[in-house]
Design an enzyme around this catalytic site. Structure first.
Site, PDB file in Angstrom:
ATOM      1  N   PRO A  14       0.792  -1.459   0.238  1.00  0.00           N
ATOM      2  CA  PRO A  14      -0.121   0.134  -0.359  1.00  0.00           C
ATOM      3  C   PRO A  14       0.310   1.362  -0.030  1.00  0.00           C
ATOM      4  O   PRO A  14       1.803   1.337   0.669  1.00  0.00           O
ATOM      5  CB  PRO A  14      -0.441  -0.304   1.054  1.00  0.00           C
ATOM      6  N   GLU A  15       0.402   2.299  -1.044  1.00  0.00           N
ATOM      7  CA  GLU A  15       1.393   3.960  -0.875  1.00  0.00           C
ATOM      8  C   GLU A  15       0.220   4.559  -0.466  1.00  0.00           C
ATOM      9  O   GLU A  15      -0.911   4.745   0.162  1.00  0.00           O
ATOM     10  CB  GLU A  15       1.224   3.730  -2.149  1.00  0.00           C
TER      11      GLU A  15
END
Ligand code: ZN
Length: 287
Positions: free
Chosen positions: A2-3
């Site tokens: 996840p960013e």
């Protein structure tokens, strides 16, 4: 992994989402989200998920604290409690869900379970065990090395350009460096470089003011689109996000560039698979 947009999506859902899992809980139905919920106790099923303090102190200190707010800083989820800050970094495979614990068994890989004083609980699930949880008096002790938030107006074009000038390395690993700018990962870096028409190996210091401005705008544009689409669902599902259907270059090796039709290429930059269009993003020497 996840960013920024995926973590932002999770943070927003922790604040107020109405999740299907809430439907069996009268309390969660009335008031979804974790804000103003009081932590009764915690179950730690994988001790190394807790980065700080030791597990016994973690149990003792968190007991009875209420979640006052939840925010994002870089890729960290930051819960402000009465006395302390609870921080979670999802790393490769972490996810968080909020649900009722009535007739609801835990799942495999549930590493840390926060039971609230009502029937709700918040669960940190992490298949690959790289995610970490901190409980600290001051969030700064964990976050101090992070660079600026790319979406914050505090990051000016001039400041961004000046910072780039200090680096002779390739632009891609600079953007992945959380101390340079916080929250970017492989997906949004490749997407932003394509939108800004910058080759991933171009030296950061070679970007003039105008191209630095284009890059900052492109970063903001792809991050905002990612947030609008609830993030990308790659490897793991994050709340139904569908940004993966709109990728310009990421994991599109051999497909046609949506701008010019050239086949997208993949190279390895700083050990990371990197996707770019050789026509839209010519190497420095060809410009
Ligand atoms: Zn192209």
């Amino acid at each position: 992994m996840p960013e920024l947009p995926e973590v932002e999506t999770i943070v927003r859902s922790l604040r107020n989402a109405v999740d299907l899992a809430f439907s069996n809980s009268p309390t969660l139905k009335d008031r979804p989200g974790v804000v103003r919920r009081k932590i009764a106790d915690v179950e730690v099923n994988w001790e190394r998920s807790i980065a700080e303090p030791d597990v016994v102190s973690f149990y003792r200190r968190i007991h009875g604290q209420t979640i006052l707010d939840v925010q994002r800083r870089g890729k960290f989820i930051v819960f402000q409690l009465d006395d302390d800050c609870l921080l979670i970094h999802l790393r490769m495979s972490g996810d968080i869900r909020v649900e009722s614990r009535i007739n609801n068994p835990l799942l495999p890989h549930d590493r840390v379970v926060f039971n609230f004083t009502d029937d709700a609980r918040m669960v940190f699930n992490d298949t690959r065990k790289f995610g970490r949880v901190w409980l600290v008096a001051d969030a700064c002790s964990v976050l101090e090395r992070l660079g600026p938030e790319p979406l914050s107006p505090d990051l000016s074009t001039a400041g961004f350009h000046q910072a780039l000038q200090r680096h002779k390395r390739a632009i891609k690993p600079i953007l992945l460096d959380q101390g340079f700018v916080a929250g970017m990962g492989n997906i949004y870096t490749d997407e932003a470089l394509h939108l800004a028409r910058i080759h991933p190996l171009e030296k950061a210091s070679s970007l003039n003011y105008e191209r630095a401005e284009d890059l900052l705008k492109a970063i903001r544009s792809v991050l905002e689109e990612g947030i609008r689409r609830n993030g990308a669902s790659i490897d793991w599902v994050y709340r139904g996000g569908d940004f993966q259907n709109y990728f310009r270059v990421y994991q599109r090796t051999g497909d046609a560039c949506k701008v010019c039709g050239t086949k997208i290429e993949r190279i390895v930059v700083g050990q990371r698979g990197t996707h770019f269009c050789p026509t839209c993003q010519p190497p420095e020497i060809d410009r």
